[in-house]
Design a protein around this motif. Structure first.
Motif, mmCIF file in Angstrom:
data_model
loop_
_atom_site.group_PDB
_atom_site.id
_atom_site.type_symbol
_atom_site.label_atom_id
_atom_site.label_comp_id
_atom_site.label_asym_id
_atom_site.label_seq_id
_atom_site.Cartn_x
_atom_site.Cartn_y
_atom_site.Cartn_z
ATOM 1 N N UNK A 123 0.939 -1.019 -0.028
ATOM 2 C CA UNK A 123 -0.062 0.137 0.114
ATOM 3 C C UNK A 123 1.118 1.093 -0.004
ATOM 4 N N UNK A 124 0.846 2.141 -1.067
ATOM 5 C CA UNK A 124 1.672 3.285 -1.234
ATOM 6 C C UNK A 124 0.674 4.328 -0.823
ATOM 7 N N UNK A 125 0.978 4.933 0.265
ATOM 8 C CA UNK A 125 -0.034 6.171 0.718
ATOM 9 C C UNK A 125 -0.857 5.608 1.772
ATOM 10 N N UNK A 126 -0.534 5.802 3.105
ATOM 11 C CA UNK A 126 -1.498 5.121 3.990
ATOM 12 C C UNK A 126 -2.289 6.335 4.890
ATOM 13 N N UNK A 140 -9.176 -9.772 5.420
ATOM 14 C CA UNK A 140 -9.323 -10.753 4.271
ATOM 15 C C UNK A 140 -8.212 -11.821 4.262
ATOM 16 N N UNK A 141 -7.395 -11.445 5.254
ATOM 17 C CA UNK A 141 -5.979 -12.408 5.518
ATOM 18 C C UNK A 141 -5.028 -12.252 4.503
ATOM 19 N N UNK A 142 -4.863 -10.784 4.206
ATOM 20 C CA UNK A 142 -3.818 -10.552 3.055
ATOM 21 C C UNK A 142 -2.582 -10.084 4.065
ATOM 22 N N UNK A 143 -1.424 -10.508 3.495
ATOM 23 C CA UNK A 143 -0.332 -9.772 4.298
ATOM 24 C C UNK A 143 0.130 -8.286 3.851
ATOM 25 N N UNK A 144 0.033 -7.327 4.546
ATOM 26 C CA UNK A 144 0.085 -5.961 3.863
ATOM 27 C C UNK A 144 1.507 -5.481 4.368
ATOM 28 N N UNK A 172 0.339 -4.273 -5.733
ATOM 29 C CA UNK A 172 0.789 -2.815 -5.491
ATOM 30 C C UNK A 172 -0.459 -1.910 -5.319
ATOM 31 N N UNK A 173 -0.847 -0.958 -4.513
ATOM 32 C CA UNK A 173 -2.157 -0.160 -4.721
ATOM 33 C C UNK A 173 -1.846 1.039 -4.457
ATOM 34 N N UNK A 204 -0.850 -4.223 -10.761
ATOM 35 C CA UNK A 204 -0.967 -2.929 -10.288
ATOM 36 C C UNK A 204 -2.316 -2.054 -9.903
ATOM 37 N N UNK A 205 -2.617 -1.546 -8.931
ATOM 38 C CA UNK A 205 -3.770 -1.063 -8.867
ATOM 39 C C UNK A 205 -3.791 0.544 -8.659
ATOM 40 N N UNK A 206 -4.488 1.255 -9.506
ATOM 41 C CA UNK A 206 -4.426 2.684 -9.129
ATOM 42 C C UNK A 206 -5.875 3.151 -9.162
#
Length: 387
Positions: A123-126, A140-144, A172-173, A204-206
């Motif tokens: 996650x780019x930008x929190x 959801x059980x995702x490693x972040x 990457x989002x 990649x998600x934008x």
């Protein structure tokens, strides 16, 4: 004499909000121009209206509000030079965008055979949005992994990683504002060099701003197979988008990730309160009883049907189908450039009602209570079935 408010006609409830304190004139965004705003005191816009000297020169406007979480369509220097007050709505649609990302992750699970518990998400930008994405992804059980240099400097907190270290992630989002200067400039943050450094076969998600990603670099990475695919809600040069990029993306949508009813209303209420303060009026409008009903008000889960990730996908699908937004958007591929631009704007202007997950109540049997915990973690109102 009452103040004159010029407002984008696509801003919900704006007339009923302000009718007792000001004269309200609603205009389609295409009709908001230098001539039509000349006699206005207050201007309320969305992201489709660029506000600066060209629009405001010679007008008597003293307050500009945008019902959006970003303000890259506003010339802040010009407003400041003219003593024009400005207000925007940071975080107003943050949960809506986070739910869009949740739907995208579940879509990728379903259509790309991705086990969400076995992947890493960078996650780019929190900030307002990214922090909610982190919470829902973890549910959801995702490693972040998280990257946010300005926030890290501000808080001094550990738990952040360098952007280079994020490149090993499977997905990457991006959730950063569009900025052009300074150490943290984000324009083309993901250029050819950065995208080439991403893990082969990653995604990649934008949903931030189109120009965070260099279009040609992303096209090259998708065309070569370096990236598996992309999920894109934002595009360079909107509304005239690169159709080759749309054809290559797994999901493409017309900048609507933040378009839930709640996201829009939050932004309007924030601007309403700011205008009330500016006019020294006590705010007395609230949305109670005014929101449209959710597509599905209640869902009951009595037993497991398939694996839990597919079950979560099916629940989310009943409330929000990201695939439908993608399907409608792809009709643009059969249009010429000019018609495509009009269609892009039309989809945004006429976007259907989309309530957030919390508007839907989910009743779960005790035998599937673990599903209830996941659904609660991504935002649903969950109750356990009484037997």
């Amino acid at each position: 004499m009452k103040e004159l408010i010029i407002a984008d006609s696509n801003i919900p409830f704006v007339e009923s909000m302000f009718k007792d304190m000001a004269k309200v004139c609603l205009l389609d965004s295409s009709l908001i121009n230098n001539k039509t705003v000349q006699d206005a005191d207050i201007l309320l816009v969305r992201s489709v209206t660029r506000v600066g000297k060209e629009l405001l020169n010679g007008s008597r406007i003293k307050f500009v509000g945008t019902v959006t979480s970003g303000y890259d369509h506003i010339d802040l220097d010009y407003l400041s030079s003219k003593g024009i007050k400005f207000f925007y709505a940071p975080g107003c649609n943050s949960n809506s965008v986070a739910e869009y990302i949740t739907a995208a992750l579940l879509f990728l699970h379903r259509n790309y055979n991705i086990n969400l518990r076995e992947i890493s998400l960078g996650v780019v930008g929190v900030g307002n949005i990214g922090s909610k994405v982190v919470r829902k992804a973890k549910a959801l059980g995702v490693k972040v992994l998280q990257n946010d240099p300005p926030l890290q400097r501000k808080t001094g907190e550990s738990g952040f990683v360098q952007l280079d270290d994020l490149m090993k992630c499977d997905i990457i989002t991006l959730h950063v504002p569009l900025t052009f200067e300074g150490d943290d400039a984000t324009y083309h943050l993901f250029d050819e060099e950065r995208i080439s450094a991403m893990k082969p076969g990653s995604i990649l998600i934008n949903t931030s701003r189109g120009s965070i990603v260099e279009t040609e670099a992303l096209l090259k990475a998708l065309g070569s197979g370096h990236l598996c695919t992309a999920v894109l809600d934002v595009w360079e040069n909107e509304p005239e988008i690169n159709t080759d990029l749309l054809s290559m993306a797994a999901i493409g949508t017309p900048h609507i990730a933040g378009y839930s009813v709640e996201g829009k209303i939050n932004g309007v209420i924030m601007i309403y309160n700011a205008v009330c303060t500016y006019l020294n009026v006590n705010p007395n409008w609230n949305p109670e009883g005014k929101l449209p009903p959710p597509q599905v008000s209640e869902i009951k889960i009595n037993r497991m049907e398939g694996d839990d990730q597919n079950l979560i996908y099916n629940v989310v699908q009943q409330c929000y189908s990201i695939e439908n937004d993608d399907k409608n958007f792809r009709k643009l591929l059969d249009m010429n450039a000019e018609d495509g631009k009009e269609y892009f704007n039309k989809l945004r202007k006429e976007y259907p009602v989309r309530r957030e997950f919390a508007a839907t109540s989910v009743e779960v049997a005790e035998s599937v209570s673990h599903i209830g915990k996941i659904l609660n973690g991504i935002g649903f109102s969950v109750k356990q079935k009484i037997t």
